[in-house]
Design an enzyme around this catalytic site. Structure first.
Site, mmCIF file in Angstrom:
data_model
loop_
_atom_site.group_PDB
_atom_site.id
_atom_site.type_symbol
_atom_site.label_atom_id
_atom_site.label_comp_id
_atom_site.label_asym_id
_atom_site.label_seq_id
_atom_site.Cartn_x
_atom_site.Cartn_y
_atom_site.Cartn_z
ATOM 1 N N ASP A 4 0.865 -1.172 0.000
ATOM 2 C CA ASP A 4 0.000 0.000 0.000
ATOM 3 C C ASP A 4 0.910 1.233 0.000
ATOM 4 O O ASP A 4 2.125 1.109 -0.182
ATOM 5 C CB ASP A 4 -0.975 -0.031 1.189
ATOM 6 C CG ASP A 4 -0.291 0.087 2.543
ATOM 7 O OD1 ASP A 4 0.954 0.207 2.609
ATOM 8 O OD2 ASP A 4 -1.013 0.048 3.565
ATOM 9 N N CYS A 36 3.198 -3.232 4.097
ATOM 10 C CA CYS A 36 2.455 -2.060 4.538
ATOM 11 C C CYS A 36 3.248 -1.445 5.687
ATOM 12 O O CYS A 36 4.392 -1.831 5.928
ATOM 13 C CB CYS A 36 1.012 -2.397 4.920
ATOM 14 S SG CYS A 36 0.773 -3.496 6.321
ATOM 15 N N THR A 72 2.973 -1.651 9.031
ATOM 16 C CA THR A 72 3.299 -2.598 10.105
ATOM 17 C C THR A 72 3.374 -4.041 9.633
ATOM 18 O O THR A 72 3.831 -4.896 10.380
ATOM 19 C CB THR A 72 2.238 -2.549 11.219
ATOM 20 O OG1 THR A 72 0.975 -2.977 10.664
ATOM 21 C CG2 THR A 72 2.123 -1.159 11.827
ATOM 22 N N HIS A 88 9.162 -24.264 8.736
ATOM 23 C CA HIS A 88 8.116 -24.925 9.514
ATOM 24 C C HIS A 88 6.701 -24.639 9.033
ATOM 25 O O HIS A 88 5.793 -25.437 9.292
ATOM 26 C CB HIS A 88 8.218 -24.520 10.987
ATOM 27 C CG HIS A 88 9.401 -25.113 11.671
ATOM 28 N ND1 HIS A 88 9.567 -25.032 13.030
ATOM 29 C CD2 HIS A 88 10.476 -25.799 11.208
ATOM 30 C CE1 HIS A 88 10.695 -25.630 13.374
ATOM 31 N NE2 HIS A 88 11.267 -26.099 12.276
ATOM 32 N N HIS A 121 5.805 -31.022 10.199
ATOM 33 C CA HIS A 121 5.263 -29.727 9.821
ATOM 34 C C HIS A 121 4.242 -29.862 8.693
ATOM 35 O O HIS A 121 3.287 -29.097 8.623
ATOM 36 C CB HIS A 121 6.393 -28.778 9.416
ATOM 37 C CG HIS A 121 7.444 -28.658 10.470
ATOM 38 N ND1 HIS A 121 7.201 -28.099 11.704
ATOM 39 C CD2 HIS A 121 8.743 -29.057 10.488
ATOM 40 C CE1 HIS A 121 8.293 -28.145 12.431
ATOM 41 N NE2 HIS A 121 9.251 -28.720 11.718
#
Length: 144
Positions: free
Chosen positions: A8, A65, A67, A98, A133
């Site tokens: 963004d 973005c 965060t 994993h 996994h």
């Protein structure tokens, strides 16, 4: 490997760096970066990248973005996408080893360029370990 890249407005500067970095490593990059820093909505870019990752064989996504949180939430709404927010190289490595992550989410307002380089290197060069996994990934897919 093809990398599908999106951000963004808050991730545009880092997005341009990631594009250059991936291209310098010889990867094909499909870019869904905004054309300028005018505010846009991150779910729109997460949608574009996730649909391409699901449609293009041998591809992974990178979403950015401010965060990384909004992008990771939006991306994980798509069945078959395993998006992980990574703030350091260890997280980048474990996301692949994993969790078989196919979309890397980054945070422009948190991670510096040097840290992002190490995250990308870890994400790019780590293979999924499978084994125990793989069973866990199958359980995640069953949630959809």
């Amino acid at each position: 490997m093809t990398y599908i890249l999106g951000s963004d407005h808050a991730g545009l500067k880092l997005g341009n760096f990631v594009k250059m970095y991936l291209e310098s490593k010889g990867f094909e990059v499909i870019d869904y970066l905004p054309q300028n820093d005018i505010k846009v909505d991150y779910p729109d870019f997460a949608k574009k990248v996730c649909k391409e990752v699901l449609n293009i064989k041998n591809s992974k996504g990178v979403l950015i973005c401010g965060t990384g949180l909004g992008m990771s939430i939006a991306a994980n709404r798509y069945s078959g996408i395993r998006a992980t927010l990574c703030l350091d190289a260890y997280m980048g490595k474990m996301a692949r080893a994993h969790n078989d992550a196919n979309v890397l989410c980054l945070a422009e307002r948190i991670s510096g360029i040097g840290e992002v380089e190490s995250i990308l290197e870890a994400f790019i060069h780590t293979d999924f370990e499978g084994g125990r996994h793989g069973c866990r990934i199958a359980k995640i897919e069953d949630l959809n």
